[in-house]
Design a protein around this motif. Structure first.
Motif, PDB file in Angstrom:
ATOM      1  N   ASN A  49      -1.415   6.174 -25.260  1.00 57.34           N
ATOM      2  CA  ASN A  49      -2.114   7.450 -25.146  1.00 57.34           C
ATOM      3  C   ASN A  49      -2.672   7.674 -23.744  1.00 57.34           C
ATOM      4  N   PHE A  50      -1.861   7.450 -22.735  1.00 55.66           N
ATOM      5  CA  PHE A  50      -2.246   7.697 -21.360  1.00 55.66           C
ATOM      6  C   PHE A  50      -1.560   8.967 -20.880  1.00 55.66           C
ATOM      7  N   SER A  51      -2.274   9.776 -20.129  1.00 62.85           N
ATOM      8  CA  SER A  51      -1.713  10.977 -19.511  1.00 62.85           C
ATOM      9  C   SER A  51      -1.464  10.695 -18.038  1.00 62.85           C
ATOM     10  N   VAL A  52      -0.325  11.126 -17.523  1.00 60.70           N
ATOM     11  CA  VAL A  52      -0.034  10.991 -16.101  1.00 60.70           C
ATOM     12  C   VAL A  52      -0.773  12.102 -15.363  1.00 60.70           C
ATOM     13  N   LEU A  53      -1.601  11.710 -14.395  1.00 59.68           N
ATOM     14  CA  LEU A  53      -2.343  12.681 -13.600  1.00 59.68           C
ATOM     15  C   LEU A  53      -1.673  12.967 -12.269  1.00 59.68           C
ATOM     16  N   LYS A  54      -1.104  11.901 -11.650  1.00 59.65           N
ATOM     17  CA  LYS A  54      -0.548  12.082 -10.307  1.00 59.65           C
ATOM     18  C   LYS A  54       0.308  10.889  -9.940  1.00 59.65           C
ATOM     19  N   LYS A  55       1.335  11.127  -9.147  1.00 58.26           N
ATOM     20  CA  LYS A  55       2.151  10.066  -8.557  1.00 58.26           C
ATOM     21  C   LYS A  55       2.030  10.197  -7.044  1.00 58.26           C
ATOM     22  N   ALA A  56       1.785   9.067  -6.391  1.00 54.41           N
ATOM     23  CA  ALA A  56       1.594   9.055  -4.939  1.00 54.41           C
ATOM     24  C   ALA A  56       1.629   7.600  -4.476  1.00 54.41           C
ATOM     25  N   PRO A  57       1.620   7.366  -3.159  1.00 53.51           N
ATOM     26  CA  PRO A  57       1.527   5.989  -2.666  1.00 53.51           C
ATOM     27  C   PRO A  57       0.212   5.345  -3.134  1.00 53.51           C
ATOM     28  N   LEU A  58       0.240   4.041  -3.336  1.00 50.66           N
ATOM     29  CA  LEU A  58      -0.915   3.306  -3.839  1.00 50.66           C
ATOM     30  C   LEU A  58      -2.175   3.580  -3.016  1.00 50.66           C
ATOM     31  N   ARG A  59      -2.078   3.536  -1.707  1.00 51.51           N
ATOM     32  CA  ARG A  59      -3.249   3.742  -0.843  1.00 51.51           C
ATOM     33  C   ARG A  59      -3.921   5.077  -1.143  1.00 51.51           C
ATOM     34  N   GLY A 109       5.338  -3.213 -11.948  1.00 51.08           N
ATOM     35  CA  GLY A 109       4.702  -3.678 -13.161  1.00 51.08           C
ATOM     36  C   GLY A 109       3.234  -4.033 -13.091  1.00 51.08           C
ATOM     37  N   LYS A 110       2.576  -3.859 -11.973  1.00 52.29           N
ATOM     38  CA  LYS A 110       1.147  -4.181 -11.855  1.00 52.29           C
ATOM     39  C   LYS A 110       0.306  -2.984 -12.256  1.00 52.29           C
ATOM     40  N   SER A 111      -0.699  -3.215 -13.106  1.00 54.09           N
ATOM     41  CA  SER A 111      -1.667  -2.184 -13.478  1.00 54.09           C
ATOM     42  C   SER A 111      -3.025  -2.565 -12.923  1.00 54.09           C
ATOM     43  N   LEU A 112      -3.737  -1.588 -12.386  1.00 56.11           N
ATOM     44  CA  LEU A 112      -5.066  -1.817 -11.817  1.00 56.11           C
ATOM     45  C   LEU A 112      -6.094  -1.040 -12.618  1.00 56.11           C
ATOM     46  N   ASN A 113      -7.113  -1.738 -13.117  1.00 54.72           N
ATOM     47  CA  ASN A 113      -8.192  -1.043 -13.811  1.00 54.72           C
ATOM     48  C   ASN A 113      -9.210  -0.557 -12.776  1.00 54.72           C
ATOM     49  N   VAL A 114     -10.234   0.150 -13.225  1.00 55.00           N
ATOM     50  CA  VAL A 114     -11.201   0.741 -12.303  1.00 55.00           C
ATOM     51  C   VAL A 114     -11.888  -0.327 -11.445  1.00 55.00           C
ATOM     52  N   ASP A 127      -0.923   2.428 -12.201  1.00 59.53           N
ATOM     53  CA  ASP A 127       0.252   1.572 -12.371  1.00 59.53           C
ATOM     54  C   ASP A 127       1.032   1.594 -11.062  1.00 59.53           C
ATOM     55  N   VAL A 128       1.338   0.395 -10.560  1.00 62.27           N
ATOM     56  CA  VAL A 128       2.062   0.251  -9.306  1.00 62.27           C
ATOM     57  C   VAL A 128       3.496  -0.138  -9.630  1.00 62.27           C
ATOM     58  N   ALA A 129       4.440   0.424  -8.885  1.00 59.54           N
ATOM     59  CA  ALA A 129       5.840   0.058  -9.067  1.00 59.54           C
ATOM     60  C   ALA A 129       5.973  -1.454  -9.040  1.00 59.54           C
ATOM     61  N   TRP A 178       0.814  -1.220   0.000  1.00 60.49           N
ATOM     62  CA  TRP A 178       0.000   0.000   0.000  1.00 60.49           C
ATOM     63  C   TRP A 178       0.845   1.266   0.000  1.00 60.49           C
ATOM     64  N   ASN A 179       2.109   1.167   0.360  1.00 57.87           N
ATOM     65  CA  ASN A 179       2.993   2.332   0.358  1.00 57.87           C
ATOM     66  C   ASN A 179       3.834   2.421  -0.906  1.00 57.87           C
ATOM     67  N   ALA A 180       3.641   1.484  -1.825  1.00 57.37           N
ATOM     68  CA  ALA A 180       4.412   1.470  -3.067  1.00 57.37           C
ATOM     69  C   ALA A 180       4.112   2.716  -3.896  1.00 57.37           C
ATOM     70  N   GLU A 181       5.128   3.169  -4.601  1.00 56.63           N
ATOM     71  CA  GLU A 181       4.947   4.298  -5.515  1.00 56.63           C
ATOM     72  C   GLU A 181       4.003   3.864  -6.626  1.00 56.63           C
ATOM     73  N   ALA A 182       3.031   4.704  -6.917  1.00 58.69           N
ATOM     74  CA  ALA A 182       2.059   4.383  -7.950  1.00 58.69           C
ATOM     75  C   ALA A 182       1.779   5.638  -8.784  1.00 58.69           C
TER      76      ALA A 182
END
Length: 77
Positions: A25-35, A59-64, A55-57, A6-10
């Motif tokens: 074609n993805f835009s970066v909106l924000k970087k923060a801890p996963l939680r 290589g894991k991607s989470l959809n909605v 996207d979690v550090a 939960w503290n991983a960079e995402a």
């Protein structure tokens, strides 16, 4: 998904490719801890979060759907 850090960079991304599930074609909106990002997306209404991916550090991607499932399970929704 229980092994997520939960503290991983995402990174929160938004698709700008008119709905394709392809990873381009993805835009970066924000970087923060996963939680923080999961809680933020869960608090949005469905139209705001429809095109988001986390996207979690490592290589894991989470959809909605996965984001909302995690949020509910962790009491963040």
């Amino acid at each position: 998904m229980s092994s997520l850090d939960w503290n991983a960079e995402a990174t929160l991304h938004e698709r700008d490719d008119h709905g394709s599930e392809m990873q381009y074609n993805f835009s970066v909106l924000k970087k923060a801890p996963l939680r923080e990002l999961v809680a933020e997306v869960a608090a949005m209404d469905s139209s705001q979060r429809a095109r988001l991916v986390i996207d979690v550090a490592g290589g894991k991607s989470l959809n909605v759907g996965e984001i909302l499932e995690l949020a509910a399970r962790e009491g963040l929704a």
